[in-house]
Design a protein around this motif. Sequence first.
Motif, short mmCIF file in Angstrom:
data_model
loop_
_atom_site.label_atom_id
_atom_site.label_comp_id
_atom_site.label_asym_id
_atom_site.label_seq_id
_atom_site.Cartn_x
_atom_site.Cartn_y
_atom_site.Cartn_z
N PRO A 144 17.52 6.34 1.90
CA PRO A 144 17.72 6.42 0.45
C PRO A 144 18.60 5.31 -0.12
N ALA A 145 19.63 4.93 0.60
CA ALA A 145 20.51 3.86 0.08
C ALA A 145 19.75 2.54 -0.01
N ALA A 146 18.98 2.22 1.03
CA ALA A 146 18.22 0.96 1.02
C ALA A 146 17.14 0.99 -0.06
N LEU A 147 16.46 2.11 -0.21
CA LEU A 147 15.42 2.23 -1.25
C LEU A 147 16.04 2.11 -2.63
N GLY A 148 17.20 2.73 -2.81
CA GLY A 148 17.85 2.69 -4.11
C GLY A 148 18.24 1.28 -4.52
N ARG A 149 18.77 0.50 -3.58
CA ARG A 149 19.15 -0.89 -3.90
C ARG A 149 17.92 -1.72 -4.27
N ALA A 150 16.79 -1.44 -3.62
CA ALA A 150 15.58 -2.24 -3.85
C ALA A 150 14.72 -1.72 -5.00
N GLY A 151 14.98 -0.49 -5.45
CA GLY A 151 14.12 0.11 -6.46
C GLY A 151 12.73 0.40 -5.92
N LEU A 152 12.65 0.63 -4.61
CA LEU A 152 11.37 0.83 -3.93
C LEU A 152 11.04 2.32 -3.83
N ALA A 153 9.86 2.68 -4.29
CA ALA A 153 9.39 4.07 -4.18
C ALA A 153 8.67 4.25 -2.86
N LEU A 154 9.11 5.23 -2.06
CA LEU A 154 8.46 5.55 -0.79
C LEU A 154 7.80 6.91 -0.89
#
Length: 219
Positions: free
Chosen positions: A134-144
Amino acid sequence: MTGVPHISTGFPALDRVLEIGGLPRGKISEMVGPATSGKTTLALKFLAQAQEDGGEVAYIDQALYFDADYAHRCGLDFSRFWVGATHDLLEALATVEAMARSGGLAAVVLDVVDLAWTDSQAGQALAATLNRLPAALGRAGLALLVLHESQAGGSPALSALAHNAAVRLRVTRERWIQKQGDVRGYEARVEVLKNQLGPTGSAVTLAIEFNGTVRGHGL
């Protein structure tokens, strides 16, 4: 809740049920359901919508179910689309983590066979990766968006996935749509099992029709 970065699912009725207008960017969403339930179609339409918004997308096919022709019929543009397979779920999650760190993608679908969740040797490592994501996705704005059949039981990895998912959806096929004796599509029911950004427990029935291209709408 308004103003949450998101990507439309491509189905207005489902977007309304989710309240924010789609699936959240920078977070994990989970979609469970048996084969032929409609979850793969929903995932491909979601990626196509991300492309319509100008983003590049990826499909990690750990389940080895990907059908390029069907993906094209769902509206995917292969010039802005990456698809690949991995040896196991740990490698698949590591690939997602690397994609988030490198940036540049709007959405990723991870299609997983249920057996992968029950690997006892990799269980703790899978859970640890899911807790970091979640932290990495949040920084990138990436939806998984993670797809699976949810038949594996309460393994550490599945528990970590359910805990870290902002949205959890369950998809079931209700009936086939027939016209003049031919199957032209099906109705799929989507239930919101968890939603950190809107109401939980809502459901919507979608009609998914095949006619050269794959179209869908709410009933």
